[in-house]
Motif scaffolding. Structure first.
Motif, PDB file in Angstrom:
ATOM      1  N   ILE A 428      49.857  -3.116 -28.988  1.00 16.11           N
ATOM      2  CA  ILE A 428      49.113  -2.153 -29.797  1.00 16.11           C
ATOM      3  C   ILE A 428      49.462  -0.701 -29.416  1.00 16.11           C
ATOM      4  N   GLU A 429      49.829  -0.484 -28.149  1.00 12.65           N
ATOM      5  CA  GLU A 429      50.163   0.869 -27.688  1.00 12.65           C
ATOM      6  C   GLU A 429      51.292   1.481 -28.524  1.00 12.65           C
ATOM      7  N   ASN A 430      52.241   0.610 -28.938  1.00 12.25           N
ATOM      8  CA  ASN A 430      53.397   1.140 -29.661  1.00 12.25           C
ATOM      9  C   ASN A 430      53.276   1.073 -31.187  1.00 12.25           C
ATOM     10  N   LYS A 431      52.464   0.123 -31.648  1.00 14.60           N
ATOM     11  CA  LYS A 431      52.387  -0.005 -33.101  1.00 14.60           C
ATOM     12  C   LYS A 431      51.038   0.459 -33.650  1.00 14.60           C
ATOM     13  N   TRP A 432      50.369   1.317 -32.882  1.00 14.75           N
ATOM     14  CA  TRP A 432      48.987   1.650 -33.238  1.00 14.75           C
ATOM     15  C   TRP A 432      48.855   2.284 -34.618  1.00 14.75           C
ATOM     16  N   ASN A 433      49.896   2.987 -35.097  1.00  9.54           N
ATOM     17  CA  ASN A 433      49.806   3.607 -36.423  1.00  9.54           C
ATOM     18  C   ASN A 433      50.727   2.916 -37.440  1.00  9.54           C
TER      19      ASN A 433
END
Lengths: 448, 448
Positions: A428-433
Motif C-alpha cells: 500500500i505504501e507504493n500504490k496508495w494513490n
C-alpha cells in the motif's frame, strides 16, 4: 416573538454570556450571576488551554453579528506542526485550502463577550455566589457563604451555564431518574508560556497548532495575538513520566531536554511556570435530563463537560445555543417543548463529542507521529479530493461542518473500517494513490 | 489486635449495624448515626423488596455467631415457581439438593441487627442527621436541619454506610479524581401484599420465589414467617403496560385479570395497596475511590448500589465487611493500607455484581418463561451433575459460593459462549443428554 421573561443565567463564562446576548435580543430581562469577580478586572491566567473556534462556534456568533469582532482577537490555525526529537517539523493540514480553526485566549474572548453582553443590556452580578436552586419555582439561593445567610431570587427561567461543577445541576442530580456520571482521566495538564520575540513576533509558526507527541504524554502550543504562545503539557498524574516524577527542578530540566529538546530556547521560564501554575484535572461529565419542566435548563459544560483534545468544549456549548434558539423560534412561548426538544436533540451529540474528544488524545499524542497513520490520512485526503461528495474526513465533519456530532462519529467509524482494509493491501505504501485503491474504496463505500 | 479507635458509622441499615458489631468486638468505640427514628419503634413497610440471604451473607454472620438467630426469622427458598397464564406452575430449582437462599423481611432483620449491636455495646444516635463530613479530620456535621445549626463530632474513623444516596460519599464526590455514576433504569417497583390464610398458613408454596414473568414487566413474591408474602411488581414507569397507564382502578383490575389471573384470590387488597404504596425507583450507582486516606471509607450501598434482580445488595454489602475484616487482620493498625487494599479488592467485584444484577431482570422476566432457556438450564444441570468439578452454573457461583463476583461473571460468560454452540446443535431437544453433547461440552471447555 416570545412573551418577555425574567431570566437568570448562572455563570458568566463563554456560553453564559453568549446565551445572555441572544436572550436579551429576544426581549427578555437577563441577569447573569457569577461567583467570581468581573473577568475584565482581574489577571486571568495560569490554568487555561487556548480555545479553538471552529465552524460550530462561528455559526452561533454569526447570527448576532459578532464574527468580525472576535476574529480580530484570534489567530487562524490551518495545520498541525509535529515536533519530533532531532527531526524536521512535519506539517499536517486540517482541511482544504482556506479552512482553519482560530486560536483564542479564553480570558480575552470572555472579556470581550462580557463587554458585548453589557452593551446589549444584560445585567451582570459578579461576586454573587449561587449555592442552590429551587427547581419548581425557578428560585436562586445566593449569598456570601454556603452556610451563611442566603437571598432568594425568583425568576421565570433559570439557565445553568455554571460549568463542569455546576451548582444548578447539583440540585437536579438529587432528583429521581436523573442520570449522572463524572469520570476523571489519569492525565492532568499544566499551562506553560512561550514569550514573544523582542520585536513582538512569534517564536514559532503562529498559524500552526504545535504538538510534541510522545505517546502517553504530549506538549502543545497555540499562538496569541501578542506574539506569545499558550503552551500545555498533558501527562499522567502518576507513574513513569508523570507530574509525580517531576517534583524537583533538575528532573524537570532533564525531562524537557530529553523529550522536548527544541523547546529549550522558547520556554525560558519553564521552571518558574511549571512550579507556579497548578496541575489541573480532566473530567468527562455526562447527565440527563438537562431540563426541569419549563423552569430550569443546563447548557454548555454544565450539561456535558468533555476533555479538551478535540478543541470542542466551547464549540459544543455554542452549538447548544444555536439549537436552543431554533427551538425557541419553532415553539414560541411553549417553553416545556422548547426545553424537551432541545435536550432530546443535543444529548446524543454531546455524548458523541465526548467520545470523539476522548479518542483524540491518542490521535494527537501517538498517531500524529506514526508513519502508517500519516499514510492513511494522505490516502483519505487524496480520495476525498477526487470524490468530495463521497468522502469528507472525520476531522472536517467535526470541525468544518455543522453535521450533528453523532452522525459524524458514526460515519467516521464506518470510514475507519474501510481504511483498515485499505491499509492491509499489500504494498500500500507504493500504490496508495492507484486506481486499484480508488476502486476498492468505492466498492467498500457501496456496502454501506 | 488493633489500637482502639473512636469510630462513627453513618447509617443504621443492615451493613451499618453488622459493621458496628464487628468493630465493637475488635475493641473500638462505635457510634452509629441515623437520620431516621429507631426502626424498632416504627411501622416499617410499604417500599421494600424482601431480602434473600445467600452464602456470602451467611459467611459474614457466621463469624460472629449470628446465623442461628437470623435463620429463625427467615424462610428457605430452594426454587423459582413460574406462573404463566392458564398453565400449571413450573418449578426451577436453584442449586443442588439442600441449597437454598433465605427470604427475610428487611424490617425484621434490621430490628434484630440493631438489638444485637446494642447488646454488643454499640451506641446508636437515631434522629441525628449527618449533613456533611470533613474528610481530613474525620468530623461529622450533624444537626436538625441542613441550613440550621450543626454540631461537629470528631472521630478517628468514619464509615459511610448511608446507602445509595450517601451524604458521606456526596462530600467525597466533590474531590478531584473521584469517579461517580448514577444510572436509573426505566423500571420502577411497587410493594403489594399477600395475606396469610385464616389458619396462618401461606397461600402459595412458601419455599419458592414466585415469579410471574411477562417480558418487560413481572410480579414476584417472597414468603414471610407470619404466613404472608411480600409481593413486588416491577414494570416500566412509562409506555405500554407501565405505572403511568395504571392510574385508574378499572385499568388496574383489568390489567391484573389479563396478565396475572391466578393472583385474584391471593391479592385481596390489590387496589388499596397499589394506590397507597409509593412507586419506587431503581438505580445503579458506582464510584471510586471508596476511601479517603486512613480516615473515611464507604461500604455497602453507599459504595455500590445495584438493582435488586439477583438479590445481592445485602450479600455484597456483608461481603464488603468480610473482606474489610480480612484486611484488618492482615494489616493491624495500618489503616491506610487496610482501606487501600479493601477498595482495590472489592471494586471489581462490586462492578461485576452490578452487571450481573442488571442482566438478571431479563433472566427473571423473560427467560424463565422461554422453553429454549429452560432446556439450556437443564443441560447445564445435567452436565454439572456428571462433572461437578468442571461446571458450576453461574447462579450457583454467585449465590452458593464465595468466588469473587468478577470471576463468577467471567466464567459465566465463557460458559454461556459454550452453551450457545450447544443450543445450535441440530435436534438438541432430543439428544440434550447424549454422549455427543457431553463430549462437545468437554471439548469446548478445553479451548479455554
Amino acid at each position: 416573538m416570545q412573551t418577555p421573561q425574567k431570566i437568570a443565567i448562572v455563570g458568566s463564562g463563554l456560553v453564559g454570556t453568549l446565551l445572555a446576548i441572544y436572550l436579551k435580543k429576544l426581549g427578555h430581562t437577563v441577569h447573569v450571576y457569577d461567583r467570581s469577580p468581573d473577568i475584565r478586572k482581574i489577571n486571568f491566567s495560569g490554568r487555561s488551554i487556548n480555545l479553538v473556534m471552529s465552524n460550530r462556534g462561528w455559526r452561533a456568533l454569526e447570527k448576532i453579528g459578532l464574527v468580525d469582532e472576535i476574529k480580530q482577537i484570534g489567530i487562524p490555525v490551518d495545520k498541525r506542526a509535529i515536533h519530533l526529537p532531532h527531526e524536521p517539523l512535519n506539517y499536517q493540514y486540517y482541511g482544504k485550502e482556506g479552512e482553519a480553526i482560530f486560536s483564542l485566549s479564553r480570558g480575552n474572548l470572555n472579556k470581550k463577550m462580557v463587554d458585548l453582553a453589557e452593551q446589549a443590556g444584560v445585567v451582570f452580578y459578579f461576586n454573587h455566589k449561587v449555592w442552590d436552586v429551587t427547581l419548581n419555582t425557578a428560585t436562586l439561593h445566593e449569598g456570601e457563604e454556603e452556610r451563611g445567610v442566603w437571598n432568594e431570587l425568583k425568576y421565570d427561567k433559570i439557565f445553568g451555564a455554571d460549568g463542569a461543577f455546576s451548582r444548578v445541576r447539583h440540585r437536579m442530580q438529587r432528583q429521581s431518574m436523573f442520570n449522572y456520571s463524572q469520570e476523571f482521566i489519569p492525565l492532568g495538564y499544566k499551562e506553560l508560556h512561550i514569550p514573544a520575540n523582542a520585536d513582538g513576533t512569534h517564536k514559532l509558526d503562529k498559524n500552526s497548532l504545535h504538538i510534541w507527541p510522545r505517546r502517553n504524554f504530549m506538549l502543545m502550543a497555540l499562538a496569541n495575538p501578542d506574539g506569545t504562545f499558550t503552551c500545555t503539557l498533558f501527562m499522567p498524574h502518576q507513574g513513569e513520566n508523570s507530574f509525580e516524577t517531576l517534583q524537583d527542578k533538575s528532573k524537570l530540566v532533564d525531562f524537557f531536554a530529553e523529550y522536548f529538546p527544541d523547546t529549550k530556547e522558547v520556554l525560558p521560564n519553564l521552571i518558574e511556570d511549571f512550579y507556579r501554575n497548578p496541575t489541573s484535572y480532566l473530567v468527562t461529565m455526562k447527565c440527563y435530563p438537562w431540563a426541569f419542566e419549563d423552569k430550569v435548563a443546563l447548557i454548555g459544560d454544565a450539561a456535558h463537560a468533555i476533555v479538551p483534545f478535540y478543541g470542542h468544549g466551547m464549540n459544543a456549548g455554542f452549538e447548544d445555543i444555536t439549537i436552543l434558539m431554533e427551538k425557541i423560534e419553532q415553539y414560541g412561548d411553549d417553553w416545556h417543548t422548547i426545553f424537551k426538544e432541545y435536550q432530546l436533540e443535543r444529548k446524543p451529540n454531546a455524548d458523541a463529542i465526548a467520545e470523539l474528544s476522548y479518542r483524540n488524545f491518542m490521535e494527537m499524542s501517538a498517531k500524529t507521529a506514526d508513519a502508517k497513520f500519516l499514510l492513511q490520512k494522505k490516502i483519505e485526503k487524496w480520495f476525498s479530493e477526487k470524490h468530495p461528495e463521497k468522502w469528507v474526513p472525520l476531522y472536517s465533519r467535526v470541525t468544518f461542518s455543522h453535521q450533528p456530532y453523532s452522525e459524524a462519529l458514526a460515519i467516521g467509524d464506518f470510514q475507519n473500517q474501510i481504511m483498515e482494509q485499505i491499509m492491509q493491501m499489500p504494498d500500500i505504501e507504493n500504490k496508495w494513490n492507484s486506481e486499484e485503491v480508488e476502486t476498492k474504496i468505492l466498492n467498500l463505500l457501496q456496502k454501506d
